[in-house]
Design an enzyme around this catalytic site. Structure first.
Site, PDB file in Angstrom:
ATOM      1  N   TYR A  55     -34.668  71.312 -35.835  1.00 41.67           N
ATOM      2  CA  TYR A  55     -34.569  70.066 -36.589  1.00 41.67           C
ATOM      3  C   TYR A  55     -35.401  70.157 -37.873  1.00 41.67           C
ATOM      4  CZ  TYR A  55     -32.339  67.184 -32.918  1.00 41.67           C
ATOM      5  OH  TYR A  55     -31.463  66.640 -32.020  1.00 41.67           O
ATOM      6  N   ARG A  74     -46.883  69.346 -27.289  1.00 38.90           N
ATOM      7  CA  ARG A  74     -46.044  70.179 -26.416  1.00 38.90           C
ATOM      8  C   ARG A  74     -45.775  71.535 -27.054  1.00 38.90           C
ATOM      9  NH1 ARG A  74     -39.987  68.345 -24.561  1.00 38.90           N
ATOM     10  NH2 ARG A  74     -39.905  67.699 -26.764  1.00 38.90           N
ATOM     11  N   ARG A 131     -30.420  72.647 -25.245  1.00 39.99           N
ATOM     12  CA  ARG A 131     -29.496  71.567 -24.880  1.00 39.99           C
ATOM     13  C   ARG A 131     -29.114  71.608 -23.403  1.00 39.99           C
ATOM     14  NH1 ARG A 131     -30.171  67.892 -28.824  1.00 39.99           N
ATOM     15  NH2 ARG A 131     -29.867  68.815 -30.877  1.00 39.99           N
ATOM     16  N   TYR A 171     -43.613  59.757 -30.061  1.00 36.19           N
ATOM     17  CA  TYR A 171     -42.783  60.895 -29.664  1.00 36.19           C
ATOM     18  C   TYR A 171     -43.098  62.120 -30.509  1.00 36.19           C
ATOM     19  CZ  TYR A 171     -38.631  63.749 -28.767  1.00 36.19           C
ATOM     20  OH  TYR A 171     -37.774  64.780 -28.447  1.00 36.19           O
ATOM     21  N   GLU A 177     -28.714  57.486 -23.471  1.00 35.50           N
ATOM     22  CA  GLU A 177     -28.872  58.934 -23.332  1.00 35.50           C
ATOM     23  C   GLU A 177     -28.496  59.310 -21.910  1.00 35.50           C
ATOM     24  OE1 GLU A 177     -32.296  60.902 -25.085  1.00 35.50           O
ATOM     25  OE2 GLU A 177     -32.689  61.913 -23.168  1.00 35.50           O
TER      26      GLU A 177
END
Length: 344
Positions: A207, A154, A220, A147, A331
């Site tokens: 983060y 990305r 979000r 990830y 999730e």
């Protein structure tokens, strides 16, 4: 200032059906869809693409059927296949890592580079929503979690293209599938969305480096005008995270409850930016479950919180998937559309 899609632009509309219902609807020329995303089954039509994840709770595969303008063009840009009516764009990437010599970071960067090229070619320069599915998302990819490798590629593609990689990033999710290709699905348009953050959480793009050398590139949630007086709310994958930390590790019931708190918080934040009134109960969700045996308990808890007869529960899709953090058990993502205007 209120913002709306210009007059004359075909409105974008989505409906959630079983896959069988969607295929039957599409067979009627009067209801021919713009494109579709299926859950639990691979699409075998030019206008439908699927998520390679198992549907849980003995449910049928489901489909989000998107309707737009009647004049549809299809094309390919690098590794991206796309469909557009000139105002809206739905694109698909399926990259088999075994068929390419690159690592996951390089593959993600390539996929997103082509994604941005397709958007420019189609004249739909604004990303509204992205769905990412990675094989073995929590595995070690040679010194770094897969990830985190994906996030590195990305984000670099966003930066290279001059796209918003931090404030203003689109709504998105990233889930782990057990096998198959790197899958990316995206929706773009001609009007920029309005990103929304959750006051209970640190923005993902802020983060700390504990979560990898590059932060995840998404907001979000996002609000987007769809035309015909409708506003969409796209809620990114949401889990049991407060601040930037996972909470309630190992406690399924508490993680579900915390996830619901986060969903309600981001919806409240969205409602401050629009005259539309969104509620969790009136959304169409996808519930990603790490351990299939947990699905019945998750469904029961959601029914108790939201009502067994709510739109949320009637339209919920439960899929087996790994979450982007190995300590997260569930999730939830969702979308909804209501009448209203944006306030920028």
């Amino acid at each position: 200032m209120s913002v709306a899609v210009a007059a004359g632009v075909p409105p974008l509309r989505v409906e959630r059906l079983t896959l069988a219902q969607g295929l039957a609807r599409a067979a009627d020329a009067a209801h021919k869809p713009f494109a579709a995303l299926s859950y639990g089954a691979r699409g075998d039509n030019s206008w439908i693409s699927g998520v390679s994840a198992r549907v849980l709770l003995d449910s049928e595969p489901m489909v989000d059927l998107w309707h737009a303008g009647s004049s549809i063009q299809s094309g390919t840009t690098g590794v991206v296949r796309w469909r557009t009516d000139g105002h809206w764009l739905l694109g698909v990437v399926d990259l088999d890592e075994t068929a390419h010599g690159d690592g996951l970071a390089e593959l993600a960067q390539r996929a997103y580079r082509n994604l941005f090229e397709a958007m420019r070619q189609a004249g739909c320069p604004h990303l509204l929503r992205i769905w990412n599915y990675l094989p073995r998302i929590n595995d070690d990819g040679g010194g770094m979690e897969r990830y985190r490798q994906f996030n590195a590629g990305r984000q670099q593609a966003f930066l290279d293209a001059g796209e918003a990689a931090f404030e203003g990033a689109p709504a998105a999710c990233a889930l782990g599938v057990h096998e198959g290709a790197l899958c990316i699905r995206f929706l773009a348009g001609r009007v920029p969305p309005l990103p929304v953050e959750n006051p209970r959480q640190v923005s993902a793009y802020h983060y700390p480096s504990d979560y990898g050398p590059r932060s995840p590139t998404f907001s979000r949630a996002a609000l987007a005008p769809l035309g015909a007086g409708q506003i969409a709310l796209f809620i990114s994958g949401t889990a049991s995270i407060v601040g930037h930390e996972t909470v309630h590790i190992g406690n399924l019931q508490a993680q579900v409850a915390e996830t619901l708190e986060n969903l309600r918080a981001v919806i409240a934040a969205a409602n401050e930016r629009t005259s539309a009134r969104f509620t969790l109960e009136r959304s169409d969700p996808v519930v990603y479950v790490r351990h299939p045996a947990d699905a019945p308990r998750i469904r029961q808890q959601l029914e108790q919180a939201l009502g067994a007869g709510s739109r949320f529960m009637r339209h919920a899709v439960f899929l087996e998937a790994d979450i982007c953090r190995s300590d997260l058990l569930v999730e939830i993502e969702a979308h909804a559309a209501e009448a209203g205007e944006l306030r920028r």
